[in-house]
Design a protein around this motif. Structure first.
Motif, mmCIF file in Angstrom:
data_model
loop_
_atom_site.group_PDB
_atom_site.id
_atom_site.type_symbol
_atom_site.label_atom_id
_atom_site.label_comp_id
_atom_site.label_asym_id
_atom_site.label_seq_id
_atom_site.Cartn_x
_atom_site.Cartn_y
_atom_site.Cartn_z
ATOM 1 N N ARG A 40 1.024 -1.211 0.121
ATOM 2 C CA ARG A 40 0.720 -0.048 0.295
ATOM 3 C C ARG A 40 1.126 1.433 0.031
ATOM 4 O O ARG A 40 0.703 2.230 -0.743
ATOM 5 C CB ARG A 40 -1.000 0.062 1.620
ATOM 6 N N HIS A 41 2.451 1.318 0.838
ATOM 7 C CA HIS A 41 3.054 2.715 0.986
ATOM 8 C C HIS A 41 3.378 2.883 -0.157
ATOM 9 O O HIS A 41 3.377 3.739 -0.579
ATOM 10 C CB HIS A 41 4.271 2.618 1.615
ATOM 11 N N ARG A 42 3.908 1.548 -1.545
ATOM 12 C CA ARG A 42 4.288 2.262 -2.744
ATOM 13 C C ARG A 42 3.416 2.528 -3.253
ATOM 14 O O ARG A 42 4.142 3.599 -4.449
ATOM 15 C CB ARG A 42 5.162 0.138 -2.666
ATOM 16 N N LYS A 43 2.456 1.757 -3.428
ATOM 17 C CA LYS A 43 1.046 2.040 -4.216
ATOM 18 C C LYS A 43 0.960 3.855 -4.137
ATOM 19 O O LYS A 43 0.847 4.624 -4.955
ATOM 20 C CB LYS A 43 0.298 0.938 -4.380
ATOM 21 N N ARG A 44 0.698 4.376 -2.644
ATOM 22 C CA ARG A 44 0.747 5.889 -2.650
ATOM 23 C C ARG A 44 2.212 6.509 -3.205
ATOM 24 O O ARG A 44 1.843 7.794 -2.850
ATOM 25 C CB ARG A 44 0.736 6.180 -1.295
ATOM 26 N N GLN A 45 3.119 6.227 -2.778
ATOM 27 C CA GLN A 45 4.618 6.173 -3.472
ATOM 28 C C GLN A 45 4.532 6.739 -5.341
ATOM 29 O O GLN A 45 4.519 8.065 -5.461
ATOM 30 C CB GLN A 45 5.638 6.266 -2.714
ATOM 31 N N LEU A 46 3.953 5.789 -5.537
ATOM 32 C CA LEU A 46 4.183 5.636 -7.117
ATOM 33 C C LEU A 46 3.263 6.913 -7.971
ATOM 34 O O LEU A 46 2.820 7.196 -8.490
ATOM 35 C CB LEU A 46 3.910 4.240 -7.448
ATOM 36 N N ALA A 47 1.711 6.736 -6.858
ATOM 37 C CA ALA A 47 0.506 7.857 -7.292
ATOM 38 C C ALA A 47 1.123 9.029 -6.807
ATOM 39 O O ALA A 47 0.798 10.169 -8.271
ATOM 40 C CB ALA A 47 -0.784 7.417 -6.725
ATOM 41 N N LEU A 48 1.996 9.481 -6.049
ATOM 42 C CA LEU A 48 2.362 10.801 -5.525
ATOM 43 C C LEU A 48 3.081 11.350 -6.281
ATOM 44 O O LEU A 48 3.259 12.722 -6.626
ATOM 45 C CB LEU A 48 3.180 10.639 -4.407
ATOM 46 N N ARG A 49 4.252 10.618 -6.705
ATOM 47 C CA ARG A 49 5.438 10.211 -7.676
ATOM 48 C C ARG A 49 4.941 11.140 -9.561
ATOM 49 O O ARG A 49 5.214 11.789 -10.144
ATOM 50 C CB ARG A 49 6.101 9.169 -7.779
ATOM 51 N N LYS A 107 12.420 16.129 -1.850
ATOM 52 C CA LYS A 107 12.569 15.693 -0.431
ATOM 53 C C LYS A 107 12.018 14.641 -0.687
ATOM 54 O O LYS A 107 12.591 14.027 0.891
ATOM 55 C CB LYS A 107 11.193 16.986 0.132
ATOM 56 N N ARG A 108 10.841 13.915 -0.653
ATOM 57 C CA ARG A 108 10.531 12.166 -0.679
ATOM 58 C C ARG A 108 11.612 11.373 -1.534
ATOM 59 O O ARG A 108 10.609 10.441 -1.754
ATOM 60 C CB ARG A 108 8.990 12.810 -0.966
ATOM 61 N N ALA A 109 12.950 11.517 -1.877
ATOM 62 C CA ALA A 109 13.158 10.992 -2.717
ATOM 63 C C ALA A 109 13.475 9.816 -1.519
ATOM 64 O O ALA A 109 14.183 9.788 -0.337
ATOM 65 C CB ALA A 109 14.406 11.239 -3.275
ATOM 66 N N ARG A 110 14.058 8.228 -1.970
ATOM 67 C CA ARG A 110 14.407 7.533 -1.166
ATOM 68 C C ARG A 110 13.736 7.084 0.144
ATOM 69 O O ARG A 110 14.086 6.421 1.002
ATOM 70 C CB ARG A 110 16.185 7.519 -0.726
ATOM 71 N N LYS A 111 12.422 7.549 -0.170
ATOM 72 C CA LYS A 111 11.490 7.149 1.273
ATOM 73 C C LYS A 111 10.607 5.794 0.938
ATOM 74 O O LYS A 111 11.575 5.342 1.885
ATOM 75 C CB LYS A 111 10.163 8.606 1.547
ATOM 76 N N GLU A 112 10.708 5.725 -0.606
ATOM 77 C CA GLU A 112 9.646 4.247 -0.128
ATOM 78 C C GLU A 112 11.261 3.192 -0.042
ATOM 79 O O GLU A 112 11.200 2.162 0.826
ATOM 80 C CB GLU A 112 9.200 4.582 -1.591
ATOM 81 N N ALA A 113 12.372 3.319 -0.425
ATOM 82 C CA ALA A 113 13.554 2.698 0.306
ATOM 83 C C ALA A 113 13.932 2.554 1.160
ATOM 84 O O ALA A 113 14.264 1.424 2.061
ATOM 85 C CB ALA A 113 15.298 3.585 -0.793
ATOM 86 N N SER A 118 5.377 -3.824 -9.462
ATOM 87 C CA SER A 118 5.837 -4.880 -8.555
ATOM 88 C C SER A 118 6.588 -6.113 -8.231
ATOM 89 O O SER A 118 7.451 -5.712 -7.025
ATOM 90 C CB SER A 118 4.191 -5.774 -8.119
ATOM 91 N N LEU A 119 7.229 -6.301 -9.129
ATOM 92 C CA LEU A 119 8.157 -7.192 -9.357
ATOM 93 C C LEU A 119 9.694 -6.679 -8.952
ATOM 94 O O LEU A 119 10.099 -6.992 -8.616
ATOM 95 C CB LEU A 119 7.794 -8.111 -10.698
ATOM 96 N N HIS A 120 9.686 -5.788 -10.093
ATOM 97 C CA HIS A 120 10.613 -4.660 -9.550
ATOM 98 C C HIS A 120 11.386 -3.807 -8.206
ATOM 99 O O HIS A 120 11.914 -3.790 -8.279
ATOM 100 C CB HIS A 120 11.147 -3.268 -10.752
ATOM 101 N N SER A 121 10.043 -4.068 -8.256
ATOM 102 C CA SER A 121 10.276 -3.437 -6.442
ATOM 103 C C SER A 121 10.361 -3.992 -5.545
ATOM 104 O O SER A 121 10.751 -3.755 -4.420
ATOM 105 C CB SER A 121 9.357 -1.877 -6.142
#
Length: 387
Positions: free
Chosen positions: A216-225, A242-248, A294-297
């Protein structure tokens, strides 16, 4: 074993300016050395030193810093060649590989700068460092880290430390030589760990570490990007930076928590750990376009590395097994059939009727394969008895 400890520097505005100018100056000279190396066909480090050392000294770098710059550039070209030979840049003649090999290696202004004990000293009690800069030596630069990291730095720091700047913040990444515990040569059994996207990890004990929150966090970050990239304003670009690398960082935190729990369970019960060897899985599988992100993340490699080094620290044996058919084989009767898995999360054996969560069934098969692999390894290591 080598473990890195990261500490955050808390410099004053004047100290921060000096550190930033130092990084920019050092990386600027590294770009010049890289150009010389490229023009001369990337000579050996000793030969490259003959062509660049005097000029680096003339530019105001100390002898030790000049040596580090030359070594840094030579190592960068060694890494480039290794990636090309391993096929990480594509096939010979491909657009990506040609682009990488047709120009000198470039370094960012804030790229890491290595320091040895001559250029950097630590004061652990005061939690400060003394660091060389192009404007003189800075003393009393404060740093902050966790109590565990501080204990590791006190007892096990060895070798060089890297100064790096990320989003305006300075960090020191120090190398620590931590002793390994003796490996348990006779584990009671093995704890199988099945890795996945929907469920990050499932153990043969039936413990499932759900990936719902991370996905869910990854989907939110992708939509925001996508939204910010489409907007394209200065404020949108500033927020993207500012939000760079937050998902990582979020994924890395999850992997550390899961790996700690898995290793602690294995250590407490006197068992080893069996993991799937998923090397090359991204190039083997074919997915729909909406499934590729999803696979590549999927950070299965990072999770495996976290489990591996934590296991080494406490002496828990770890084996990697071939994952073939582990999700299609019945852990009760051994029958293997692709129809045994009618749904993603459901396993139903067509031979004996055994049912179980699919990932739990796979982890039990992994545990059994781990025991077999460990036994085979122990037997092959025992020398023959002479008569």
């Amino acid at each position: 074993m080598k473990i890195v400890a990261q500490v955050k520097l808390l410099p004053t505005p004047e100290q921060a300016s000096a550190l930033e100018r130092t990084l920019h100056a050092v990386n600027d000279t590294a770009n010049w050395v890289s150009g010389v190396a490229f023009e001369r066909g990337v000579p050996r480090e000793y030969e490259l030193r003959k062509h660049t050392y005097a000029e680096l000294k003339a530019r105001g770098l100390g002898s030790q810093t000049a040596q580090h710059v030359i070594k840094k550039v030579r190592n960068a070209y060694t890494t480039l060649r290794a990636n090309a030979q391993a096929g990480n840049l594509g096939k010979p003649g491909s657009k990506r590989r040609t682009k990488a090999e047709s120009k000198p290696v470039a370094f960012r202004p804030g790229a890491a700068r290595p320091y040895d004990d001559r250029c950097l000293s630590w004061q652990m009690d005061a939690q400060t460092v003394s660091v060389w800069t192009t404007e003189g030596r800075l003393k009393g630069v404060r740093f902050a880290c966790s109590p565990d990291a501080l204990r590791m730095l006190r007892g096990h720091r060895r070798g060089e430390s890297d100064l790096v700047q990320r989003d305006g913040t300075f960090y020191l990444i120090a190398t620590c030589e931590v002793p390994e515990s003796p490996v348990n040569d006779s584990p009671a059994s093995f704890l199988g760990v099945d890795l996945g996207v929907v469920t990050i990890a499932t153990t043969s004990d039936g413990v499932r570490y759900a990936g719902r929150g991370l996905n869910r966090h990854r989907k939110r970050q992708l939509a925001l990007r996508r939204k910010l990239q489409k907007k394209g304003t200065k404020s949108a670009k500033r927020l993207l930076k500012k939000r760079a690398r937050k998902e990582a960082r979020f994924a890395a935190d999850q992997n550390h928590r899961i790996s700690k729990s898995v290793v602690t369970t294995a250590e407490r019960t006197g068992r080893g750990i069996a993991l799937e060897d998923l090397s090359g899985i991204r190039s083997r599988v074919r997915l729909r376009k909406d499934q590729r992100s999803s696979l590549h993340s999927w950070s299965f490699h990072q999770l495996g590395q976290c489990i591996a080094y934590k296991a080494r620290r406490v002496g828990v044996p770890l084996v990697r097994i071939d994952p073939a058919h582990t999700s299609r084989q019945c852990s009760e009767c051994g029958h293997t059939d692709r129809k045994n898995r009618p749904l993603q999360a459901e396993f139903a054996c067509r031979a004996c009727g055994f049912t179980m969560h699919a990932d739990h069934n796979a982890s039990r098969n992994i545990a059994r394969k781990g025991e077999t692999a460990w036994a085979a390894g122990r037997q092959s290591c025992v020398p023959a008895i002479s008569t």
